[in-house]
Scaffold this motif. Structure first.
Motif, PDB file in Angstrom:
ATOM      1  N   GLY A   1       0.978  -1.149  -0.103  1.00 19.50           N
ATOM      2  CA  GLY A   1       0.073  -0.010  -0.242  1.00 19.50           C
ATOM      3  C   GLY A   1       0.936   1.124  -0.022  1.00 19.50           C
ATOM      4  O   GLY A   1       0.299   2.440   0.309  1.00 19.50           O
ATOM      5  N   SER A   2       2.128   1.310  -0.545  1.00 18.52           N
ATOM      6  CA  SER A   2       3.022   2.285  -0.714  1.00 18.52           C
ATOM      7  C   SER A   2       3.000   2.828  -2.124  1.00 18.52           C
ATOM      8  O   SER A   2       2.819   2.097  -3.035  1.00 18.52           O
ATOM      9  CB  SER A   2       4.116   2.109   0.079  1.00 18.52           C
ATOM     10  OG  SER A   2       4.934   0.904  -0.436  1.00 18.52           O
ATOM     11  N   GLU A   3       3.727   3.970  -1.955  1.00 18.73           N
ATOM     12  CA  GLU A   3       3.921   4.549  -3.460  1.00 18.73           C
ATOM     13  C   GLU A   3       5.108   3.795  -4.030  1.00 18.73           C
ATOM     14  O   GLU A   3       6.285   3.825  -3.705  1.00 18.73           O
ATOM     15  CB  GLU A   3       4.277   6.261  -3.266  1.00 18.73           C
ATOM     16  CG  GLU A   3       4.179   6.685  -4.699  1.00 18.73           C
ATOM     17  CD  GLU A   3       4.599   8.258  -4.521  1.00 18.73           C
ATOM     18  OE1 GLU A   3       4.831   8.642  -5.417  1.00 18.73           O
ATOM     19  OE2 GLU A   3       4.313   8.718  -3.329  1.00 18.73           O
ATOM     20  N   TYR A   4       4.919   3.531  -5.240  1.00  9.95           N
ATOM     21  CA  TYR A   4       6.059   2.904  -6.045  1.00  9.95           C
ATOM     22  C   TYR A   4       6.720   4.167  -6.839  1.00  9.95           C
ATOM     23  O   TYR A   4       6.156   4.903  -7.356  1.00  9.95           O
ATOM     24  CB  TYR A   4       5.553   2.140  -7.048  1.00  9.95           C
ATOM     25  CG  TYR A   4       6.540   1.668  -8.358  1.00  9.95           C
ATOM     26  CD1 TYR A   4       7.657   1.090  -7.941  1.00  9.95           C
ATOM     27  CD2 TYR A   4       6.149   2.253  -9.561  1.00  9.95           C
ATOM     28  CE1 TYR A   4       8.545   0.562  -9.046  1.00  9.95           C
ATOM     29  CE2 TYR A   4       7.149   1.947 -10.634  1.00  9.95           C
ATOM     30  CZ  TYR A   4       8.174   1.190 -10.393  1.00  9.95           C
ATOM     31  OH  TYR A   4       9.364   0.934 -11.555  1.00  9.95           O
ATOM     32  N   GLN A   5       8.020   4.315  -6.655  1.00 13.92           N
ATOM     33  CA  GLN A   5       9.019   5.256  -7.190  1.00 13.92           C
ATOM     34  C   GLN A   5       9.962   4.601  -8.094  1.00 13.92           C
ATOM     35  O   GLN A   5      10.937   4.155  -7.618  1.00 13.92           O
ATOM     36  CB  GLN A   5       9.414   6.083  -6.297  1.00 13.92           C
ATOM     37  CG  GLN A   5       8.303   7.178  -5.307  1.00 13.92           C
ATOM     38  CD  GLN A   5       9.148   7.860  -4.342  1.00 13.92           C
ATOM     39  OE1 GLN A   5      10.234   7.875  -4.032  1.00 13.92           O
ATOM     40  NE2 GLN A   5       8.174   8.786  -4.014  1.00 13.92           N
ATOM     41  N   PRO A   6       9.801   4.478  -9.334  1.00 13.52           N
ATOM     42  CA  PRO A   6      10.925   4.075 -10.300  1.00 13.52           C
ATOM     43  C   PRO A   6      12.142   4.725 -10.176  1.00 13.52           C
ATOM     44  O   PRO A   6      12.213   5.632  -9.902  1.00 13.52           O
ATOM     45  CB  PRO A   6      10.299   4.156 -11.540  1.00 13.52           C
ATOM     46  CG  PRO A   6       9.410   5.154 -11.557  1.00 13.52           C
ATOM     47  CD  PRO A   6       8.937   5.081 -10.087  1.00 13.52           C
ATOM     48  N   GLY A   7      13.158   3.965 -10.520  1.00 15.75           N
ATOM     49  CA  GLY A   7      14.596   4.430 -10.695  1.00 15.75           C
ATOM     50  C   GLY A   7      15.349   4.355  -9.376  1.00 15.75           C
ATOM     51  O   GLY A   7      16.276   4.851  -9.239  1.00 15.75           O
ATOM     52  N   ARG A   8      14.922   3.338  -8.560  1.00 18.86           N
ATOM     53  CA  ARG A   8      15.409   3.236  -7.312  1.00 18.86           C
ATOM     54  C   ARG A   8      16.082   1.876  -7.137  1.00 18.86           C
ATOM     55  O   ARG A   8      16.467   1.350  -5.827  1.00 18.86           O
ATOM     56  CB  ARG A   8      14.811   3.685  -6.130  1.00 18.86           C
ATOM     57  CG  ARG A   8      14.310   5.303  -6.042  1.00 18.86           C
ATOM     58  CD  ARG A   8      13.688   5.475  -4.999  1.00 18.86           C
ATOM     59  NE  ARG A   8      13.433   7.314  -5.200  1.00 18.86           N
ATOM     60  CZ  ARG A   8      13.011   7.781  -4.107  1.00 18.86           C
ATOM     61  NH1 ARG A   8      12.483   7.054  -2.923  1.00 18.86           N
ATOM     62  NH2 ARG A   8      12.910   8.801  -4.170  1.00 18.86           N
ATOM     63  N   VAL A   9      16.242   1.121  -8.038  1.00 15.60           N
ATOM     64  CA  VAL A   9      16.834  -0.288  -7.751  1.00 15.60           C
ATOM     65  C   VAL A   9      18.305   0.026  -7.750  1.00 15.60           C
ATOM     66  O   VAL A   9      19.058   0.966  -8.184  1.00 15.60           O
ATOM     67  CB  VAL A   9      16.780  -1.281  -9.290  1.00 15.60           C
ATOM     68  CG1 VAL A   9      17.561  -2.358  -9.114  1.00 15.60           C
ATOM     69  CG2 VAL A   9      15.344  -1.529  -9.500  1.00 15.60           C
ATOM     70  N   GLY A  10      18.859  -0.659  -6.518  1.00 12.88           N
ATOM     71  CA  GLY A  10      20.129  -0.447  -6.048  1.00 12.88           C
ATOM     72  C   GLY A  10      20.215   0.380  -4.795  1.00 12.88           C
ATOM     73  O   GLY A  10      21.369   0.504  -4.315  1.00 12.88           O
ATOM     74  N   GLU A  11      19.446   1.060  -4.681  1.00 14.27           N
ATOM     75  CA  GLU A  11      19.274   1.938  -3.343  1.00 14.27           C
ATOM     76  C   GLU A  11      19.079   1.037  -2.129  1.00 14.27           C
ATOM     77  O   GLU A  11      18.214  -0.052  -1.975  1.00 14.27           O
ATOM     78  CB  GLU A  11      18.355   3.268  -3.631  1.00 14.27           C
ATOM     79  CG  GLU A  11      18.627   4.117  -4.492  1.00 14.27           C
ATOM     80  CD  GLU A  11      17.678   5.333  -4.369  1.00 14.27           C
ATOM     81  OE1 GLU A  11      16.771   5.559  -3.480  1.00 14.27           O
ATOM     82  OE2 GLU A  11      17.762   6.098  -5.469  1.00 14.27           O
ATOM     83  N   ALA A  12      19.696   1.584  -0.843  1.00 13.01           N
ATOM     84  CA  ALA A  12      19.318   0.713   0.233  1.00 13.01           C
ATOM     85  C   ALA A  12      17.933   0.973   0.714  1.00 13.01           C
ATOM     86  O   ALA A  12      17.231   2.032   0.511  1.00 13.01           O
ATOM     87  CB  ALA A  12      20.165   1.182   1.271  1.00 13.01           C
ATOM     88  N   ALA A  13      17.064  -0.159   1.069  1.00  9.49           N
ATOM     89  CA  ALA A  13      15.629  -0.181   1.438  1.00  9.49           C
ATOM     90  C   ALA A  13      15.724   0.749   2.836  1.00  9.49           C
ATOM     91  O   ALA A  13      16.530   0.392   3.618  1.00  9.49           O
ATOM     92  CB  ALA A  13      15.009  -1.536   1.554  1.00  9.49           C
ATOM     93  N   GLY A  14      14.694   1.493   2.968  1.00 12.68           N
ATOM     94  CA  GLY A  14      14.807   2.221   4.174  1.00 12.68           C
ATOM     95  C   GLY A  14      13.407   2.530   4.795  1.00 12.68           C
ATOM     96  O   GLY A  14      12.330   2.818   4.538  1.00 12.68           O
TER      97      GLY A  14
END
Length: 79
Positions: free
Chosen positions: A66-79
């Motif tokens: 139920g959160s917003e998907y923001q493309p372009g962030r593969v490889g960023e640390a989840a947080g």
């Protein structure tokens, strides 16, 4: 967003895809960083097909959570 718009969010350089090393050097983007004990930090690179597959997984996970998907962030640390 369509496939090309998502791919345009990444910086591309020749490299070897972590899932398709037999392709040799192809355009790749950083999809992660590992820290092997013997050699500090190493980038993990993925080809366009792998980046799109990883984005699809992220989009599905965002929908389930139920959160917003923001493309372009593969490889960023989840947080």
């Amino acid at each position: 967003m369509d496939r090309q718009q998502i791919l345009d969010l990444y910086d591309w350089a020749l490299g070897v895809c972590f899932r398709h090393p037999s392709k040799g050097e192809v355009p790749t983007a950083v999809v992660g960083v590992i820290h092997p004990q013997a050699c500090g930090e190493r980038e993990v690179r993925g080809c366009a097909d792998c980046v799109i597959a990883m984005e699809d997984i992220r989009r599905e996970e965002a929908a389930r959570a139920g959160s917003e998907y923001q493309p372009g962030r593969v490889g960023e640390a989840a947080g």
